[in-house]
Design an enzyme around this catalytic site. Structure first.
Site, PDB file in Angstrom:
ATOM      1  N   ASP A  40       0.818  -1.226   0.000  1.00  0.00           N
ATOM      2  CA  ASP A  40       0.000   0.000   0.000  1.00  0.00           C
ATOM      3  C   ASP A  40       0.842   1.262   0.000  1.00  0.00           C
ATOM      4  O   ASP A  40       0.331   2.352  -0.253  1.00  0.00           O
ATOM      5  CB  ASP A  40      -0.854   0.037   1.272  1.00  0.00           C
ATOM      6  CG  ASP A  40      -2.173  -0.693   1.120  1.00  0.00           C
ATOM      7  OD1 ASP A  40      -2.660  -0.809  -0.010  1.00  0.00           O
ATOM      8  OD2 ASP A  40      -2.709  -1.126   2.147  1.00  0.00           O
TER       9      ASP A  40
HETATM   10  C1  GLC Z   1      -1.344  -3.631   5.520  1.00  0.00           C
HETATM   11  C2  GLC Z   1      -2.596  -3.666   4.696  1.00  0.00           C
HETATM   12  C3  GLC Z   1      -2.454  -4.593   3.529  1.00  0.00           C
HETATM   13  C4  GLC Z   1      -1.210  -4.270   2.765  1.00  0.00           C
HETATM   14  C5  GLC Z   1       0.011  -4.263   3.662  1.00  0.00           C
HETATM   15  C6  GLC Z   1       1.262  -3.809   2.968  1.00  0.00           C
HETATM   16  O1  GLC Z   1      -1.164  -4.859   6.158  1.00  0.00           O
HETATM   17  O2  GLC Z   1      -3.700  -4.034   5.476  1.00  0.00           O
HETATM   18  O3  GLC Z   1      -3.568  -4.497   2.672  1.00  0.00           O
HETATM   19  O4  GLC Z   1      -1.062  -5.207   1.745  1.00  0.00           O
HETATM   20  O5  GLC Z   1      -0.216  -3.394   4.734  1.00  0.00           O
HETATM   21  O6  GLC Z   1       1.237  -2.457   2.660  1.00  0.00           O
HETATM   22  C1  GLC Z   2      -0.548   2.640   5.929  1.00  0.00           C
HETATM   23  C2  GLC Z   2       0.225   1.458   6.481  1.00  0.00           C
HETATM   24  C3  GLC Z   2       0.015   0.232   5.657  1.00  0.00           C
HETATM   25  C4  GLC Z   2      -1.465   0.040   5.420  1.00  0.00           C
HETATM   26  C5  GLC Z   2      -2.095   1.311   4.829  1.00  0.00           C
HETATM   27  C6  GLC Z   2      -3.566   1.169   4.518  1.00  0.00           C
HETATM   28  O1  GLC Z   2      -0.070   2.961   4.681  1.00  0.00           O
HETATM   29  O2  GLC Z   2       1.608   1.711   6.529  1.00  0.00           O
HETATM   30  O3  GLC Z   2       0.599  -0.876   6.288  1.00  0.00           O
HETATM   31  O4  GLC Z   2      -1.627  -1.013   4.536  1.00  0.00           O
HETATM   32  O5  GLC Z   2      -1.893   2.353   5.732  1.00  0.00           O
HETATM   33  O6  GLC Z   2      -4.375   1.310   5.625  1.00  0.00           O
END
Ligand code: GLC
Ligand code: GLC
Length: 820
Positions: free
Chosen positions: A492
């Site tokens: 993300d």
């Molecule tokens: C968080 C989010 C997931 C994403 C991950 C890596 O665990 O919930 O959807 O893939 O971060 O960014």
């Molecule tokens: C922030 C976090 C990530 C998560 C995203 C979406 O970017 O670092 O881990 O997946 O929020 O909520």
């Protein structure tokens, strides 16, 4: 250093001192009523939705860290008691007296906290009975003194005025709305019941009351905290009635205990709805109609009913966990597979990412990607509910094949604020549906008619939804022929089209670029995997043309990965908006990323030409650490406009070179695929919470569940875990250990047996329920190999392949497997 121990026979983790490095929590409830409870009874409760139906109040990020919960206070009413022994909390918080023999037992759906102070032992068992919207605090007070003890027991919870967000912000209104009723010693919280709500909360006690309080300031006393309530100090409740301000529920029970005497006191906190037309009794009054709730309250104030409800809960978990049980030479494997990892998978199923000590319960809805992945870990436990989850998820899909990144569990609608264009999202639906069919053999799910974006009239079979997922990627290929990344892929925080320089802007929803250049090698790998799964589904459905189209598309993207997605010693991560490489040795920072190494190999890319081995060697050399495999290296030392949120984190945290535990199992699986059983299991142990129990002072989070992240080697707090419980880490580690290392893998044709284990293991046993039969499998490894199955016997008869036939006869079958 440890703060407790595993009691595997009881399926409990026993915490032996209250001052754990962080609050170590557990979950109560598994259907509609939920609670979070810490090892010192902190936490809160809600009905279905932690934001919109919050029963009790909780302040995250408070000081002390975990302040507010299901509190009990005991007061010694004997004469001449010195002030420092006058009262205490048997759960340690909030009074923090020096307790003797404190223990907290976190079990499956219940928590028991017990301690002794000055000769008085108090134990409290907290749980939610199956099928009920209430929680029970079953307490027992024992007098170990040589003389009679005169004791006061106070309970206390703070009600939340339902919408937890509003409750924490809108004081101008809600300081005036709080209302309660106190009838027959039961405290009813009925804020807003007078208008549009038809639900209320209640807090009842099994013993006659010496008093009660429902107004917080009356109980605590002005300017006092939970650690020194005036009513407790005085030994006298105020019998206060809340009018606005902060409604609470507190009972006061006086007990006289003979030497050696034990007494049970039960508290019940619950949620109840009345039909809208029968809210009041009498009908033209403003008084809650209590006729519908009274029998429930009466039932659970009886010890024998409470005991049998507790037994039912235990039995239900025993049944669920019985679906997959292993006996291997490694206790960490056994404990996590048999108890805690499966339990955590169920918690992620119930709560997704909504409510933990790191998720406030007022934030995000259900993630599309997250929920599809969570399903991989619980589909065998609750297949019918998994099926419904798939249909709900698919119903939020867009006609383009794309997906909302999140949806709201109460409305089941896609979340417009977050939107879509996370280009990996749709592909997860294929992996999840395929996992469901492999587990259950229920092909009918593909024919279920499901709408797009919940729009009536737009229904197509689920199968077509999956076809659109495939097409979505193929219609969005970039300059190199790799999938465009959109807002982000699995990571993300790798936001290649974001270019945000305004503080506070969301990295996930800001897009300042047209998005037609930046490409993801991760999505490419994932596409190859998903397209091959789709081809297998199509083939079994007899759709040969479709199957061949999917295979051809997979071949095409695979060829592109080989040409443009390989960096020489590992798979590239992406191309940025300028068409430059991300995750390449040419980069100054962020030269190698874990995700494409995992997913390209999972898709089979590089297995035949040595690249998989080469990439895994690079992972070991550059990313593997004693605390797990780091997401990327070198960490980004500054903020890069063209990379986004990943470079917003200080080096070593979260996606910027933290050990993002979710990704580690992909490498375990890849190692298993190349037959490296020692390495696969070694990676497994590095992040296995039970194996890390011995360094709890470093790890700091709970030793019985996975955390999302462990700080990487660039971080000051290297090895410290964060964001425990609600993470895709649970499902993927479960898949890696059960399906790839132990190697019992559901396939479309049956249960495949393909272990890849440490060659020191002489074998292991598994009991697995699968499509209506129980298989008692014994795997022997006489030649001490990593992988390879020489023979399989089912009920004494040798079978030709290593895929167990689907017997579906509700019988138990003995399976002997010899590796070699
Ligand atoms: C968080 C989010 C997931 C994403 C991950 C890596 O665990 O919930 O959807 O893939 O971060 O960014
Ligand atoms: C922030 C976090 C990530 C998560 C995203 C979406 O970017 O670092 O881990 O997946 O929020 O909520």
């Amino acid at each position: 250093m440890k703060f407790g121990y595993f009691d595997d026979a009881s399926r409990e983790y026993v915490i032996t001192r209250p001052d754990t490095p962080l609050p170590w929590i557990n979950y109560l409830g598994c259907e509609a009523y939920y609670g979070i409870i810490s090892n010192t009874a902190g936490g809160y409760s809600f009905y279905r939705d932690a934001r919109l139906r919050r029963l009790t109040r909780y302040r995250h990020n408070n000081a002390p860290l975990d302040y507010g919960g299901r509190y009990l206070f005991v007061r010694d009413n004997g004469p001449g008691v010195p002030p420092e022994r006058l009262y205490w909390s048997p759960t340690w918080m909030p009074t923090r007296r020096a307790l003797e023999d404190y223990t907290c037992r976190h079990g499956l759906g219940y928590t028991v906290i017990q301690s002794t102070f000055n000769g008085i032992t108090v134990g409290a068992r907290y749980f939610v009975p199956l099928g009920e919207n209430l929680e029970i605090w079953q307490t027992q007070i024992t007098n170990h003194r040589a003389e009679t003890a005169s004791i006061s027991l106070f309970s206390c919870i703070e009600f939340c005025l339902w919408d937890a967000w509003d409750d924490a912000t809108n004081y101008q209104r809600n300081y005036s709305t709080g209302q309660v009723e106190i009838v027959d010693d039961v405290i009813y919280h009925k804020t807003e019941y007078r208008e549009r709500r038809n639900h209320f909360a209640y807090f009842a006690c099994s013993e006659p009351l010496a008093g009660y309080d429902t107004q917080r300031e009356a109980f605590l006393g002005p300017y006092r905290g939970w650690h020194e309530p005036l009513a407790v100090e005085r030994g006298e409740s105020g019998n206060s009635v809340a009018h606005g301000w902060q409604p609470i529920g507190s009972h006061h029970v006086r007990l006289t205990l003979q030497p050696g005497e034990a007494r049970a006191v039960i508290f019940v906190l619950g949620y109840h709805e009345n039909p809208k037309s029968e809210k009041f009794d009498p009908p033209d009054s403003q008084t809650i109609n209590k006729r519908t709730v009274k029998p429930i309250i009466a039932k659970y104030l009886q010890t024998e009913n409470v005991e049998s409800a507790f037994q039912q809960l235990r039995d239900s978990w025993g049944g669920l966990l019985g679906i997959y049980q292993v006996e291997s030479p490694d206790e960490h494997t056994n404990r996590m597979v048999n108890i805690w990892n499966a339990y955590q998978c169920m918690v992620t199923f119930n709560l997704s990412r909504s409510a933990s000590y790191f998720e406030s319960g007022i934030g995000r809805g259900l993630g599309f990607r997250d929920s599809n992945q969570d399903l991989l870990g619980f589909v065998h436990l609750v297949p019918e509910r998994a099926r419904q989850r798939l249909l709900d998820l698919a119903a939020t899909q867009l006609e383009t094949g794309g997906a909302y990144h999140q949806y709201q569990p109460l409305t089941k609608r896609g979340n417009n604020d977050v939107g879509g264009n996370f280009n990996d999202d749709p592909l997860w639906l294929i992996l999840a549906v395929s996992a469901y069919v492999k587990e259950t053999g229920d092909w009918s799910v593909l024919d279920e008619r499901v709408p797009y974006d919940n729009r009536p009239g737009s229904e197509t079979p689920l199968y077509e939804h999956l076809q659109r997922c495939v097409r979505y990627t193929l219609e969005r290929l970039g300059p190199h022929g790799l999938p465009l990344i959109g807002r982000a892929d699995w990571n993300d925080c790798l936001n290649l089209n974001c270019f945000s320089d305004a503080p506070g802007e969301s990295f996930q929803t800001t897009a300042n670029k047209d998005g037609r250049t930046a490409e993801s090698v991760f999505i490419a790998g994932m596409f190859v995997l998903a397209a091959r799964e789709m081809a297998a589904l199509a083939k079994c459905k007899g759709e040969d043309g479709e199957a061949e189209r999917c295979r051809a598309a997979a071949r095409q993207v695979e060829a592109t990965v080989r040409e443009h997605g390989w960096d020489g010693e590992w798979f590239l991560r992406a191309y940025d908006d300028f068409g430059r490489k991300v995750g390449s040795r040419d980069c100054e920072e962020g030269q190698i990323f874990i995700e494409p190494q995992g997913f390209c190999i999972l898709a089979g890319i590089g297995l035949d030409d040595g690249r998989a081995k080469r990439a895994l060697a690079s992972v070991k050399e550059r990313l593997a650490t004693p605390h797990g495999i780091i997401l990327q290296q070198p960490a980004y030392s500054r903020y890069y406009l063209h990379l986004g949120e990943i470079s917003s984190y200080p080096p070593g945290y979260k996606e910027n070179a933290g050990v993002f535990c979710h990704t580690n199992p992909w490498i375990m699986i890849a190692e298993a695929m190349i037959g490296n059983g020692d390495q696969a299991h070694d990676y497994y142990l590095h992040i296995n919470p039970s194996a890390r129990e011995a360094i709890s002072e470093v790890h700091r989070c709970e030793p019985y569940v996975y955390a999302q992240m462990i700080a990487g080697r660039n971080a000051a707090n290297y090895g410290e875990a964060k964001n425990s419980w609600l993470t895709g880490t649970a499902a993927w580690n479960y898949v890696a250990i059960t399906q790839w290392i132990l190697g019992l893998r559901p396939t479309l044709d049956g249960l495949a047996i393909d272990p890849c284990i440490p060659n020191g293991w002489e074998g292991f046993r598994v009991t697995r329920k699968f499509r209506g039969a129980t298989y008692q499998i014994e795997v022997k490894n006489p030649n001490r190999v990593y992988r390879g199955v020489k023979s399989v016997r089912v009920d004494g008869r040798e079978i030709a392949s290593a895929v167990l036939p689907v017997l579906g006869d509700e019988q138990t079958h003995v399976v002997e497997v010899v590796m070699g």
